[in-house]
Design an enzyme around this catalytic site. Structure first.
Site, PDB file in Angstrom:
ATOM      1  N   ASP A   9       0.869  -1.166   0.000  1.00  0.00           N
ATOM      2  CA  ASP A   9       0.000   0.000   0.000  1.00  0.00           C
ATOM      3  C   ASP A   9       0.913   1.225   0.000  1.00  0.00           C
ATOM      4  OD1 ASP A   9      -2.435   1.571   0.441  1.00  0.00           O
ATOM      5  OD2 ASP A   9      -1.611   1.891   2.439  1.00  0.00           O
ATOM      6  N   ASP A  11      -0.361   5.090   0.694  1.00  0.00           N
ATOM      7  CA  ASP A  11      -0.695   6.154   1.638  1.00  0.00           C
ATOM      8  C   ASP A  11      -0.682   5.673   3.075  1.00  0.00           C
ATOM      9  OD1 ASP A  11      -0.951   8.030  -0.367  1.00  0.00           O
ATOM     10  OD2 ASP A  11      -3.080   7.642  -0.659  1.00  0.00           O
ATOM     11  N   ASP A 185      -1.231  -0.320   5.958  1.00  0.00           N
ATOM     12  CA  ASP A 185      -1.724   0.203   7.236  1.00  0.00           C
ATOM     13  C   ASP A 185      -3.233   0.070   7.369  1.00  0.00           C
ATOM     14  OD1 ASP A 185      -2.097   2.373   5.209  1.00  0.00           O
ATOM     15  OD2 ASP A 185      -2.962   3.400   6.948  1.00  0.00           O
TER      16      ASP A 185
END
Length: 231
Positions: A9, A11, A185
């Site tokens: 991922d 961001d 996250d």
């Protein structure tokens, strides 16, 4: 079977999206609505709550992606009683520019990719806009570490839908699911998505959040240094 591939991922896993978001939203409401102090903090919190809810609805297939961008500022202004004081469409346009030029990275992100790229094949898998993510990866110098960047806009489907990953594996015929880890996250995007696709996952829990009982990452780390160590 050994791990050969990592899907990252972007961001708030490698790129400091939230840090840029805080600065950008404050700038917008200070400029357009002349807010400051507690009123500015309230505007930021209101926007973040509405925006997070809309992204969750999109990921759960309750709304389409465009609704996020057409409704988040109208909803925020309405919640704050500022509908007559600012143009929601202009706020969205100004924010798009600021967001697209948010080139912040989390500490250690580049060093992490430099190390891991020598041992694994790296891919990016992000619920984001294609042009925006490519621009940010180029500006931060992270793009060369990735063999390919996959976005929800480009794939036509968002995490946590298992088909997000199925489309990646269909495009990358040499990449096997059993040899791949999803790293991110986002519990309800990255980790749940990997879980839905029956993949190994690593939750990058930088904020030390509590793990809900319905999501089961293969591993959990609390820093990028810790991630480097276990890989």
């Amino acid at each position: 079977m050994s791990i050969k591939n990592l899907i990252f991922d972007l961001d708030d896993t490698l790129l400091d999206f939230k840090g840029g978001e805080v600065a950008d939203i404050k700038e917008l409401f200070a400029t357009h609505c002349h807010l400051e102090g507690p009123a500015l903090e309230k505007a930021l919190a209101t926007y973040q709550g509405i925006n997070s809810r809309l992204w969750y609805q999109y990921e759960m297939k309750e709304i389409d992606r465009e609704e996020i961008f057409t409704s988040r500022f109208p909803k925020t202004l309405a919640a704050l009683g500022l509908t007559e004081q600012a143009d929601a469409k202009q706020l969205e346009e100004d924010y798009a520019y600021l967001r697209d030029h948010n080139y912040r990275m989390l500490d250690g992100a580049k060093e992490l990719l430099e190390t891991l790229s020598k041992r694994y094949t790296l891919f990016a898998g992000t619920n984001g806009q294609e042009e925006t993510q490519y621009r940010r990866l180029k500006a931060t110098g992270l793009l060369p570490y990735f063999t390919k960047v996959y976005t929800s806009e480009g794939l036509g489907v968002a995490k946590p839908d298992a088909s997000f990953f199925e489309k990646i594996f269909s495009a990358e015929t040499a990449v096997q699911k059993e040899e791949t880890i999803m790293i991110g996250d986002g519990l309800y995007s990255d980790i749940l998505g990997g879980q839905n696709a029956q993949m190994a996952t690593i939750w990058v829990n930088l904020k030390h959040k509590e793990l809900p009982t319905d999501i089961h990452p293969s591993k959990q780390v609390h820093s990028l240094n810790e991630l480097a160590e276990i890989l």
